[in-house]
Design a protein around this motif. Structure first.
Motif, PDB file in Angstrom:
ATOM      1  N   ALA A   5      85.227   6.200  33.822  1.00  0.00           N
ATOM      2  CA  ALA A   5      86.509   6.815  34.193  1.00  0.00           C
ATOM      3  C   ALA A   5      87.680   6.074  33.552  1.00  0.00           C
ATOM      4  O   ALA A   5      88.610   6.688  33.018  1.00  0.00           O
TER       5      ALA A   5
ATOM      6  N   ARG B  49      80.193   4.285  36.461  1.00  0.00           N
ATOM      7  CA  ARG B  49      81.108   5.410  36.673  1.00  0.00           C
ATOM      8  C   ARG B  49      82.565   4.957  36.619  1.00  0.00           C
ATOM      9  O   ARG B  49      83.418   5.635  36.049  1.00  0.00           O
TER      10      ARG B  49
ATOM     11  N   GLN C 210      88.701  14.699  32.236  1.00  0.00           N
ATOM     12  CA  GLN C 210      87.405  14.045  32.426  1.00  0.00           C
ATOM     13  C   GLN C 210      87.549  12.772  33.252  1.00  0.00           C
ATOM     14  O   GLN C 210      86.684  12.456  34.087  1.00  0.00           O
ATOM     15  N   ALA C 211      88.655  12.035  33.019  1.00  0.00           N
ATOM     16  CA  ALA C 211      88.885  10.808  33.795  1.00  0.00           C
ATOM     17  C   ALA C 211      89.054  11.137  35.271  1.00  0.00           C
ATOM     18  O   ALA C 211      88.508  10.443  36.146  1.00  0.00           O
ATOM     19  N   GLU C 212      89.807  12.193  35.559  1.00  0.00           N
ATOM     20  CA  GLU C 212      89.985  12.589  36.961  1.00  0.00           C
ATOM     21  C   GLU C 212      88.647  12.933  37.612  1.00  0.00           C
ATOM     22  O   GLU C 212      88.365  12.523  38.741  1.00  0.00           O
ATOM     23  N   THR C 213      87.806  13.676  36.888  1.00  0.00           N
ATOM     24  CA  THR C 213      86.500  14.044  37.427  1.00  0.00           C
ATOM     25  C   THR C 213      85.687  12.816  37.796  1.00  0.00           C
ATOM     26  O   THR C 213      85.081  12.743  38.878  1.00  0.00           O
ATOM     27  N   GLN C 214      85.685  11.818  36.908  1.00  0.00           N
ATOM     28  CA  GLN C 214      84.890  10.612  37.160  1.00  0.00           C
ATOM     29  C   GLN C 214      85.494   9.757  38.270  1.00  0.00           C
ATOM     30  O   GLN C 214      84.761   9.221  39.114  1.00  0.00           O
ATOM     31  N   PHE C 215      86.821   9.624  38.285  1.00  0.00           N
ATOM     32  CA  PHE C 215      87.456   8.842  39.357  1.00  0.00           C
ATOM     33  C   PHE C 215      87.248   9.518  40.713  1.00  0.00           C
ATOM     34  O   PHE C 215      86.997   8.848  41.719  1.00  0.00           O
TER      35      PHE C 215
ATOM     36  N   LEU D 183      92.593   6.817  40.195  1.00  0.00           N
ATOM     37  CA  LEU D 183      92.823   8.249  40.394  1.00  0.00           C
ATOM     38  C   LEU D 183      94.311   8.538  40.522  1.00  0.00           C
ATOM     39  O   LEU D 183      94.819   9.510  39.933  1.00  0.00           O
TER      40      LEU D 183
END
Length: 218
Positions: A54, A50, A65-70, A87
């Protein structure tokens, strides 16, 4: 049968995770993202997959999408400084400074693998975007008290002091840079310009001449 099925799922997730890492190491980021996502679809609790997913999404500028994963990573592993730093960086690049600032402030107060000057530079930038220039200047000073040899940070402080109209304080910082690195062209130029603006032409010209002479010898 259930145990066998669970074992097969774990093996499949681990295979995709390892494949993602191989792709990432080879610079095949699109393939790596796909593999990490497949691994997490099978087993959502693979922290490295994960985090790497991210980070790659952020590198590709896929900020949402990066924010969601972080965020998911930080929710599961709240003590991971690297996850919170990732994040905060997404917030910073997407100009959500109010959300980035408290994370950077927390990270500066704990030991992390991220150099404090790196966190501090980003935090100071966020402060400045929020017109909190005094806090930015104080942060630079605090970091320089701890590591006075960080000339790029000292130069940023000098520039910030100029913006705040504190020319005398800026001159002190530029002079300190030159004391440590006489060949620092940018500091010499800024110091000379400040001296010229204050009517100290002779000293400024001497600085500029010294700079030109140094350039001629390289």
């Amino acid at each position: 049968n259930n145990d066998m099925s669970a074992l097969q799922s774990v093996n499949a997730a681990d295979t995709q995770h390892r494949l993602g890492y191989v792709f990432q190491e080879k610079g095949l980021h699109f393939n790596a993202i796909d593999a990490y996502q497949k691994a997490l679809d099978i087993d959502p609790d693979i922290p490295e997959a994960r985090f790497n997913l991210a980070s790659l999404l952020a590198q590709r500028g896929q900020w949402e999408q990066a924010e969601t994963q972080f965020r998911s990573f930080v929710e599961h592993y709240p003590h991971s400084a690297e996850g919170r730093y990732g994040l905060a960086n997404v917030y910073l690049i997407t100009r959500r400074y109010h959300e980035a600032v408290p994370i950077y402030e927390q990270l500066l107060g704990i030991a992390t693998s991220v150099p404090p000057e790196e966190i501090g530079t980003r935090l100071a930038f966020a402060y400045m975007q929020l017109d909190r220039t005094e806090e930015a200047a104080n942060l630079y000073r605090r970091l320089l008290t701890q590591q006075p040899q960080l000339l790029p940070l000292r130069f940023l402080l000098g520039q910030l002091l100029e913006v705040r109209g504190q020319d005398q304080a800026a001159r002190i910082e530029y002079q300190e840079i030159l004391n440590r690195d006489p060949g620092h062209f940018e500091a010499r130029t800024r110091l000379a310009e400040l001296l010229l603006s204050n009517g100290k032409d002779e000293v400024a010209n001497c600085l500029l001449y010294t700079s030109d002479a140094a350039d001629d010898t390289t």
